[in-house]
Structure formats: structure tokens, C-alpha cells
Design an enzyme around this catalytic site. Structure first.
Site, mmCIF file in Angstrom:
data_model
loop_
_atom_site.group_PDB
_atom_site.id
_atom_site.type_symbol
_atom_site.label_atom_id
_atom_site.label_comp_id
_atom_site.label_asym_id
_atom_site.label_seq_id
_atom_site.Cartn_x
_atom_site.Cartn_y
_atom_site.Cartn_z
ATOM 1 N N LYS A 1 0.835 -1.203 0.000
ATOM 2 C CA LYS A 1 0.000 0.000 0.000
ATOM 3 C C LYS A 1 0.868 1.252 0.000
ATOM 4 O O LYS A 1 1.757 1.405 0.841
ATOM 5 C CB LYS A 1 -0.874 0.027 1.255
ATOM 6 C CG LYS A 1 -2.144 -0.781 1.129
ATOM 7 C CD LYS A 1 -2.919 -0.766 2.421
ATOM 8 C CE LYS A 1 -4.172 0.061 2.321
ATOM 9 N NZ LYS A 1 -5.042 -0.113 3.495
ATOM 10 N N ILE A 2 0.586 2.116 -0.953
ATOM 11 C CA ILE A 2 1.305 3.396 -1.069
ATOM 12 C C ILE A 2 0.254 4.508 -1.125
ATOM 13 O O ILE A 2 -0.685 4.435 -1.927
ATOM 14 C CB ILE A 2 2.162 3.433 -2.360
ATOM 15 C CG1 ILE A 2 3.255 2.353 -2.296
ATOM 16 C CG2 ILE A 2 2.777 4.811 -2.577
ATOM 17 C CD1 ILE A 2 4.112 2.253 -3.549
#
Length: 364
Positions: free
Chosen positions: A141-142
Site C-alpha cells: 500500500k502506497i
């Protein structure tokens, strides 16, 4: 009669669980959710891990053990998280390999929220976490911040699956699709194949209404209360349909690329006046994902209505967002504020989490 949560999958939408801890994995409850409710993935974030680690003893032995070898408190945390993520990814492995390989069965792990505004460090940590978890069915997750866009492109260009989180605004969402497509083109240009790469763009819902609804009431536009987040999501889906049908996209698709699906996040109702399954029911449709908290899954299982709703009322969605403008409500500013606040909302629990690990070490 078929389980109500499972029925959602009949309309082409995957339900992922927005929760993880050791207990749900070891007790067999996660497997039960897979078998009975048709849950097809898991998402985690710093706040979820903070709750898991500070409210149970399940992690104490590992904190002591990892403390002897890991460098910083943050390293200890990621070692704990990776262990949970690997265990969940293994449970979802059969789903990942079912039918179209890689269509589903993903478990998401987030980079440190402290890096949300540093593209270079985010991309570096995304790659490190990917290698450490060492599972094909994991997404890193970014956050979809401005600097995050560069990190997303870079991470995709290395062949790593990405869950872009913290999206509130339509303009930023479109920039994220550009980062994904460019990353695929980069990976292809470097001589690699792209058919194994998967990504979702997580569009946050209920938080938009929490901010916008009081402003609408002030202006006497009560009929729009609770409508703006869903209208935004429907417009995002229009962008998705447009972006992933261009000639540029078709050239990648011919090489096996998968579209970056929209994922609806923050789908628990925060307003007690709303039906507790409101955000899930309003946005069911093909090629999308909805990540849902446990209590909302339970509510939907009990009284949710599964129907193909995503493409309904698109004109009305356009009109709703148009009316906001005429009321002098600046949605772009609100979504930017929400993004800034969202980073803060993940930083705080992360700080609390690192403190809880330190406290446990001191005891240990």
C-alpha cells in the site's frame, strides 16, 4: 438461500476484509469468512495493526524475539506485520490461483506512513517489504499523495503489486491511473512481462460525507446529505471506464495487463442516521473491490441488499457535484484537506503502535 455477502460477487465485485490480527487467522475465523461469505482478500493499515498489537498478548513473544535481532522499533513492527501478512496470504493462495490467476486473493501491507511525502524512501521501502513478504498475492500500500505518484510508478515498474491508498479526489485518482499505466509501460520497456502485475486504487468514501454534510445542512441543501461520497465514487468509475478503454491501454492489455480496479474504502457508515450498509449497497458493480470492516460485513450478511447499483444514477451524480459548486462548496479543497488529514490519521496510530512495542520490550 445464498449468503448475502457472497451474492455481491455475482455482480463482479470482490469483497475484501478491512481487518487483520493473529486471532482471526489462528482461530479459523478468517477461513470461515472465505468459505461462508466469499471474502476474497484482506487490507491492513497502521491503525488496524496498532489495535491488534496493543490490545492483545498474541504478539508479546515475537516482540521479545524480534527485539533481539531487529534494529529499530519500526523494524520490529514490520517483522510482526509481515508474519501476519504471510499467514493471511497463504490462506488466500487458493483464491489467487483460481480461474484467472491473480484476479483476487490479495493481502495488503502498507509502507510506513511517516514516508507519505517522500517518493524515494516510499519506493525503496515498498521494494524491501515486497521482498521480505515474498508472496505473489501481496499488495504494497502506497498513499496516493503527490509524491506518492512517483513512488507508485516506480514500484509498478519493478513488477510489484500496489494498492494505492488514501484517494479522495477525482483529479488525483486520474493521476494514479496514469502512474499505474506508465509503470506498466516502463516494466514492459525493460523487457519484462506484465501479466502478473495487479493494482487497486482505494477511493475513501464515508470521510467525504463526514466533512461535506454539515456544510450542506448549513446551506439548506439537506437533500444532498449523504450523497456526495457516492456521487464522487460513481464519477471515479466513469473515469476508470474511460481510461481503461483507450488505445494506449489496449496495447498493454494485449500484452496481458490487468486494469487497476477501483476499490471502495472507508465503507462503514460513520453517521448513525444512515443505514449501516449504505456505502456497500450503493456501489456494487463489475470489476471493483470493496474493502469492508468486520461489523459492516456482519450487518450486510444480516440485512444487506445485493444489486447492480454502481452504474445507476450517473446523471444524478454529475448533478450532485455540480450543485456543490453552485453552493460554493469547494470539493477539491476538501479532498486535499482529507488527504493531508489522512496522513496524520495514520501517523498517530503508527506512533502509538511503536510506543506499545517499546513498552512491551521494556516489560519483556
Amino acid at each position: 438461500m445464498e449468503n448475502k455477502v457472497k451474492q455481491i460477487h455475482n455482480f463482479g465485485q470482490s469483497i475484501w476484509l478491512d481487518f487483520i490480527d493473529r486471532q482471526i487467522i489462528s482461530s479459523g475465523n478468517l477461513q470461515k469468512l472465505i468459505d461462508e461469505d466469499g471474502i476474497r482478500g484482506v487490507t491492513s493499515n497502521p491503525a488496524i495493526f496498532e489495535k491488534a498489537i496493543s490490545s492483545s498478548d498474541d504478539y508479546n513473544d515475537d516482540i521479545t524475539a524480534f527485539g533481539k535481532e531487529a534494529g529499530t522499533t519500526e523494524d520490529i513492527f514490520f517483522n510482526l506485520a509481515i508474519k501476519d501478512i504471510q499467514a493471511a496470504a497463504d490462506l488466500f493462495d487458493p483464491l489467487y490461483n483460481e480461474g484467472v490467476v491473480g484476479a483476487d486473493g490479495y493481502v495488503s501491507l502498507e509502507v510506513s506512513p511517516f514516508l507519505a511525502l517522500d517518493a524515494e524512501k516510499t519506493a525503496k521501502q515498498a521494494e524491501e517489504l515486497w521482498k521480505k513478504v515474498d508472496r505473489k498475492n501481496v499488495m504494497i500500500k502506497i498513499p496516493g499523495t503527490k509524491p506518492g505518484l512517483q513512488a507508485i510508478r516506480e514500484t509498478i515498474s519493478k513488477g510489484i503489486n500496489v494498492n494505492v491508498t488514501l484517494l479522495f479526489g477525482l483529479e488525483r485518482y486520474e493521476e494514479v491511473t496514469e502512474a499505474y499505466i506508465s509503470g506498466l509501460e516502463d516494466h514492459l520497456a525493460a523487457g519484462h512481462n506484465i501479466e502478473h502485475i495487479s493494482s487497486v486504487a482505494s477511493f475513501f468514501l464515508s470521510r467525504i460525507d463526514v466533512v461535506v454534510d454539515p456544510l450542506l445542512k448549513e446551506k439548506g441543501a439537506d437533500d444532498l446529505v449523504g450523497e456526495v461520497a457516492v456521487a464522487s465514487a460513481k464519477k471515479a468509475y466513469e473515469i476508470y471506464k474511460r481510461v481503461f478503454s483507450t488505445d494506449r491501454w489496449k496495447a498493454l492489455e494485449a500484452k496481458g495487463a490487468k486494469p487497476q480496479r477501483l476499490l471502495w474504502a472507508s465503507t462503514g457508515s460513520k453517521n448513525p442516521d444512515f443505514k449501516d450498509t449504505k456505502y456497500v449497497e450503493a456501489l456494487i458493480g463489475p470489476d471493483t473491490v470493496d474493502t469492508v470492516p468486520l461489523e459492516t460485513i456482519e450487518a450486510f450478511r444480516d440485512h444487506g441488499i445485493a444489486a447492480d447499483t454502481l452504474m445507476l444514477g450517473l446523471d444524478q451524480a454529475t448533478e450532485t457535484l455540480g450543485r456543490l459548486k453552485s453552493l460554493g462548496i469547494d470539493l477539491d479543497k476538501i479532498t486535499q484537506d482529507l488527504e493531508d488529514e489522512g496522513i496524520e490519521k495514520f501517523n498517530k496510530p503508527f506512533e502509538k503502535l511503536l510506543k506499545a512495542i517499546e513498552d512491551q520490550q521494556a516489560k519483556g
